[in-house]
Design an enzyme around this catalytic site. Structure first.
Site, mmCIF file in Angstrom:
data_model
loop_
_atom_site.group_PDB
_atom_site.id
_atom_site.type_symbol
_atom_site.label_atom_id
_atom_site.label_comp_id
_atom_site.label_asym_id
_atom_site.label_seq_id
_atom_site.Cartn_x
_atom_site.Cartn_y
_atom_site.Cartn_z
ATOM 1 C CB ALA A 117 40.005 42.371 -29.485
ATOM 2 N NE ARG A 118 41.730 47.132 -27.212
ATOM 3 C CZ ARG A 118 41.445 48.206 -26.714
ATOM 4 N NH1 ARG A 118 42.862 49.610 -26.685
ATOM 5 N NH2 ARG A 118 40.391 49.069 -26.653
ATOM 6 C CD GLU A 139 33.673 28.032 -30.833
ATOM 7 O OE1 GLU A 139 33.594 29.254 -30.748
ATOM 8 O OE2 GLU A 139 33.183 27.444 -30.598
#
Length: 190
Positions: A117-118, A139
């Site tokens: 995510a980062r 996904e």
């Protein structure tokens, strides 16, 4: 409905085959090379699943339209490799290394790992419903203007297990859910 702890997850994985293969602790180093990994395995209140070497990456070679009611594999390129490069502002499908068998009174929520995510990679997995089983189709969206790398056989998302106060009346298996017992990357269909 309460979240389940590591002892419960371990017991269900070992005794009931809820997660196969099952890593009994957080694995942060490659067992043979000592190389750092994006962690996977059992955590305090969840299980970090791994992504396999199978990927399907979106392409616009055939100028396809993405339609969930009439999806065509022309929009995808299949890749089998230790890494997957997702083009800028693009998307890939993958599957988990682990096979899951969810108990009748349990629902899971799956959340992408912060390491990805980062980097601008968003992981989406829908809940695993009561009595669903199969490999998880994952996904992955690359929201950045740059190509992004995803590593096979390393952690990609954390599964949280919630136990209901009572078993549901009708399970996913009884409803004959369309993604029941999926074996590979499963594209959308109606």
């Amino acid at each position: 409905m309460g979240i389940k702890e590591d002892n419960w997850i371990r017991k269900m994985a070992i005794e009931e085959g809820m997660i196969e293969p099952f890593a009994d602790s957080q694995v942060k180093l490659h067992p043979e090379t000592g190389e750092k990994l994006i962690s996977y395995g059992l955590s305090s209140y969840g299980y970090d699943l791994r992504i396999s070497r199978e990927f399907k990456v979106f392409t616009n070679v055939y100028n396809s339209l993405v339609d969930p009611k009439c999806f065509t594999e022309d929009a995808l390129i299949s890749i089998v490799d230790d890494v997957c490069i997702i083009p800028p502002n693009s998307f890939a499908l993958a599957r988990s290394v682990e096979y899951f068998r969810i108990p009748r009174n349990v629902l899971t929520v799956c959340i992408g790992k912060s390491t990805y995510a980062r980097c601008g990679l968003i992981v989406n997995v829908t809940p695993f419903e009561p009595e669903w089983e199969g490999y998880v189709t994952i996904e992955i969206s690359n929201t950045t203007p740059l190509p992004a790398k995803v590593y096979a056989n390393e952690g990609i998302a954390q599964v949280l297990f919630f136990e209901g106060d009572a078993a549901c009346d009708v399970s996913y298996a009884e409803r004959q859910g369309k993604y029941q017992k999926q074996q590979g990357i499963t594209i959308p269909f109606v």
